[in-house]
Design a protein around this motif. Sequence first.
Motif, PDB file in Angstrom:
ATOM      1  N   GLU A 192      80.926 -29.214  -1.953  1.00  0.00           N
ATOM      2  CA  GLU A 192      80.558 -28.410  -3.116  1.00  0.00           C
ATOM      3  C   GLU A 192      79.266 -27.659  -2.824  1.00  0.00           C
ATOM      4  N   SER A 193      79.062 -26.579  -3.566  1.00  0.00           N
ATOM      5  CA  SER A 193      77.829 -25.775  -3.461  1.00  0.00           C
ATOM      6  C   SER A 193      77.504 -25.435  -2.012  1.00  0.00           C
ATOM      7  N   ILE A 194      78.469 -24.939  -1.300  1.00  0.00           N
ATOM      8  CA  ILE A 194      78.242 -24.585   0.101  1.00  0.00           C
ATOM      9  C   ILE A 194      77.239 -23.444   0.182  1.00  0.00           C
ATOM     10  N   LYS A 195      76.262 -23.641   1.040  1.00  0.00           N
ATOM     11  CA  LYS A 195      75.230 -22.618   1.226  1.00  0.00           C
ATOM     12  C   LYS A 195      75.190 -22.290   2.710  1.00  0.00           C
ATOM     13  N   VAL A 196      75.289 -21.027   3.035  1.00  0.00           N
ATOM     14  CA  VAL A 196      75.320 -20.638   4.442  1.00  0.00           C
ATOM     15  C   VAL A 196      74.180 -19.674   4.738  1.00  0.00           C
ATOM     16  N   GLU A 197      73.433 -19.993   5.765  1.00  0.00           N
ATOM     17  CA  GLU A 197      72.351 -19.131   6.229  1.00  0.00           C
ATOM     18  C   GLU A 197      72.873 -18.364   7.434  1.00  0.00           C
ATOM     19  N   ARG A 198      72.756 -17.046   7.403  1.00  0.00           N
ATOM     20  CA  ARG A 198      73.365 -16.241   8.465  1.00  0.00           C
ATOM     21  C   ARG A 198      72.363 -15.605   9.421  1.00  0.00           C
ATOM     22  N   GLU A 199      71.107 -15.582   9.035  1.00  0.00           N
ATOM     23  CA  GLU A 199      70.103 -14.888   9.850  1.00  0.00           C
ATOM     24  C   GLU A 199      69.665 -15.729  11.049  1.00  0.00           C
ATOM     25  N   LEU A 200      69.348 -15.046  12.126  1.00  0.00           N
ATOM     26  CA  LEU A 200      68.805 -15.738  13.296  1.00  0.00           C
ATOM     27  C   LEU A 200      67.326 -16.048  13.084  1.00  0.00           C
ATOM     28  N   LEU A 201      66.895 -17.175  13.570  1.00  0.00           N
ATOM     29  CA  LEU A 201      65.477 -17.508  13.582  1.00  0.00           C
ATOM     30  C   LEU A 201      64.806 -16.725  14.712  1.00  0.00           C
ATOM     31  N   PRO A 202      63.477 -16.644  14.696  1.00  0.00           N
ATOM     32  CA  PRO A 202      62.802 -15.876  15.751  1.00  0.00           C
ATOM     33  C   PRO A 202      63.148 -16.415  17.150  1.00  0.00           C
ATOM     34  N   PRO A 203      63.140 -15.530  18.151  1.00  0.00           N
ATOM     35  CA  PRO A 203      63.351 -15.968  19.528  1.00  0.00           C
ATOM     36  C   PRO A 203      62.379 -17.089  19.894  1.00  0.00           C
ATOM     37  N   GLY A 204      62.884 -18.032  20.672  1.00  0.00           N
ATOM     38  CA  GLY A 204      62.019 -19.122  21.127  1.00  0.00           C
ATOM     39  C   GLY A 204      62.067 -20.348  20.247  1.00  0.00           C
ATOM     40  N   TRP A 205      62.675 -20.227  19.069  1.00  0.00           N
ATOM     41  CA  TRP A 205      62.651 -21.317  18.088  1.00  0.00           C
ATOM     42  C   TRP A 205      63.235 -22.612  18.653  1.00  0.00           C
ATOM     43  N   SER A 206      64.219 -22.482  19.543  1.00  0.00           N
ATOM     44  CA  SER A 206      64.905 -23.662  20.063  1.00  0.00           C
ATOM     45  C   SER A 206      64.000 -24.526  20.948  1.00  0.00           C
ATOM     46  N   ILE A 207      62.933 -23.952  21.495  1.00  0.00           N
ATOM     47  CA  ILE A 207      62.068 -24.621  22.475  1.00  0.00           C
ATOM     48  C   ILE A 207      62.911 -25.092  23.667  1.00  0.00           C
ATOM     49  N   HIS A 208      63.934 -24.325  24.000  1.00  0.00           N
ATOM     50  CA  HIS A 208      64.823 -24.681  25.111  1.00  0.00           C
ATOM     51  C   HIS A 208      64.755 -23.617  26.205  1.00  0.00           C
ATOM     52  N   GLU A 209      63.581 -23.058  26.439  1.00  0.00           N
ATOM     53  CA  GLU A 209      63.482 -21.934  27.354  1.00  0.00           C
ATOM     54  C   GLU A 209      63.783 -22.345  28.795  1.00  0.00           C
ATOM     55  N   ILE A 210      64.539 -21.483  29.463  1.00  0.00           N
ATOM     56  CA  ILE A 210      64.951 -21.744  30.854  1.00  0.00           C
ATOM     57  C   ILE A 210      65.011 -20.421  31.630  1.00  0.00           C
TER      58      ILE A 210
END
Lengths: 204, 604
Positions: free
Chosen positions: B520-538
């Motif tokens: 119920e009350s499904i909420k979806v966020e579609r925007e990308l977060l800023p680059p680098g947010w993942s802290i998974h840089e390679i």
Amino acid sequence: MTGRALTRRTVLRTLGAGAAATAFMPWLSDEGLAAFAHIQAAKAPPRPRVLSVPQYATVEALVEAIIPADERSPGAREARVADYVDLLLSEAEDAVKQEWLDGLTALDVDATRRFGAPFVRLDPGQLDALLADLSRSERTAQKSPLEAFFAMTKQATVQGYYTSEIGIHKELRYKGNQLLAEFTGCQTQDGKDCPYCGQKAEGR
Amino acid sequence: MAADPTLDLDLAAVTDESRRLASSIKPGSGPWDVIIVGSGAAGGMAAYQLATAGVKVLMLEAGRMLDYPKEYRTMEWPYQSMRRSRLPPDHRPIAVAEYSFLDRPYGNNPVFDKYRKITSYAGNSFTRNWVVNEKEHPTTGTPYSWVRARVLGGKTNFWGRGALRYGPLQFKAASRDGYDVDWPIAYEDVAPYYDKVDVLLGCSGTKEGLVQVPDGVFQRPTKLNCVEVAFQRAIAKMGRHYIPGRAGVTTEGVLNKYRARCLGRGRCGRGCDISAAFHSPTALVFPARDTGHLSVRPYSVVSEVILDGTTGRAAGVRVIDANTREVMEFKARVVVLGAGTLDTTRILLNSKSSRHPEGLGNSSGRLGCHLSEHAMGPRGSGFIPVRIGTEPTLDDGRPITPYVPRFRNVTDRHPDFIRGYHFQGGGGCYEYPGLAHDLPGYGKAFKSSVRKYYPAMISLGGFGEVLPRRENRVMLDSEVKDAWGIPVLRFDYRFGDNELKMAKDMADTVEEMLAAAGAESIKVERELLPPGWSIHEIGTARMGDDPKQSVTDKFCRLHDVDNVYLADASPFVSGGTQNTTWSILAMCWRTMDHLKEQLRSGEL
């Protein structure tokens, strides 16, 4: 370092009013949080930093109206959310603080215009009528200043109440943050029917 | 209001220790066989592998040592008066919107003038003594949320514990879709090292037999809670998996006197004070030091690798003492860089000489290129009916939430994009009911609606592979320098068409799965977060067989200088959807085996 001197408020405006309301002075320092905790723990008499005594009383009434005591747990008044709001204000930017204090004044003006009494003296029916109007536009971007004031205050009340001892333990009955031999999870994970959600074990 | 005297975390003992170590370890204190730059996952594993083999190692950490029993504050309540740290009003993290709206360098933006310390978004009351001040560590160029921690253990002190392996789909990605190049090695080359990492450090998980995320040597897995089981059963009908998270946490114990097994408190991101979660200091650095072969020098900011004019090999590194500003040169037979993908790249770019005018290891011109990470932002949440209106249960006593392994471009071929994404997330009763911010109303009705939906919340966020593209790169800024006078990184990094299409699909599929679960009350966020947010840089010093196309060989050794190794994720060619840390640990172990062999055979 040339920089467009974008203010935080400009940023928030760009994001839309909904986000701005959520971001109502979110930067309460840990010192502030700890001070808030101290107030709660000690049951000390209120010593607001920003709010006057009558303003404090209005805020207490407003936050209690947003999250009241009920049969399960005490409300925002006992959880000292008014002190939390005062702490938020004490660390807010001047413009934000003024905007919020103007909202508080407007609340009393509105109450007096409609019911001939300041907010703290409204009876439950009048309180309900007033808050019903103020919360009507809660989920839309277009808000009057007073509606925006309500939205900001509600977000702060949620934050203050559900981080309090009362909010976490008495109201939510949060059970985590304990030492566990093993996390149990849904009972279906152990091949049983789960009494908490009613889901049946796989294959039954 | 009287300040709570317990607010300040007293770090005097550990800063004293740090100063003592820094002043006692001088360039002449050696000799050392190997210098390791950094003490996080990469530096820690490098030091452990070398020191336990009897190699004399000097580890250089830019920050201070760590008082981990004091600094890991796992069980603190938000209302607790005995709060030992504080985020003063003159300190704050950069807000998500500010990354895109404010000019760089962020820390020097006039908006932040009144603050003394500005940190990346990852700065909070638990991490604030570890993450860097953006005013001292600026970046320029395109928006990028570069999270750095300068303290023993680096970001492993608060990492997310996602311990996933790359598999054949990552190592041979180009062979499958024709984009870019394969890694010069295969999953089979690294699999034994992943196994060894699992055994040494402890990895909680379940065997699933999925090619997109190969199984490991697992300890007792975490379990799904009620809402997650409902979600799992719903998406199983769509052929999708939702499996217990794989956590770099020991649930059954490991042979390490600094670590205990997991006690299910679920507050791991604050630092696990019993070190059941992998943190580099307790898991690797301290055991390595106990061998007597490792010296750790804190406050050692490495500016460049220095060369031996005669041999052309690396002679050591130049260090600026973060306290005294004294500049000194430490020498060894081999240099291992494990400063983190981007800082390792920066050190190499800054190591300019007549022989290497564009930086060390950069004869290919590829150093700094191919920056990749994971696109984040698209996410969904909702309320799972079976738990609406029920009493709360203990739902978060585990180190990680479950996750939905990649399902795109595994067996099928998506028409809009290549590669894929996965979701991480779960639900149930967490300490803070974030859902209350979205529920309308006030009064008793509002309060009871919060508790009605509180146990039913589920929320999942996507991690999508960013295609490694040559034009996504970092370089040295020609003007801006950090607090130690070292040129800073200028980013030129943007999400591309593939990421945007993938992000749209992430939002669509999370919505579709929540709907399938009857949320119920499904909420979806579609925007990308800023680059680098993942802290998974390679990827900014990628490996390859051809020295003209790559920076290191397949053992993470510079093509141009044979005694410089890279221990972090900078040589990674592509990063799939998987969290990066476990691959850094496995690859580093493999690299150190190669280095040890070179030392043994006398090649180095």
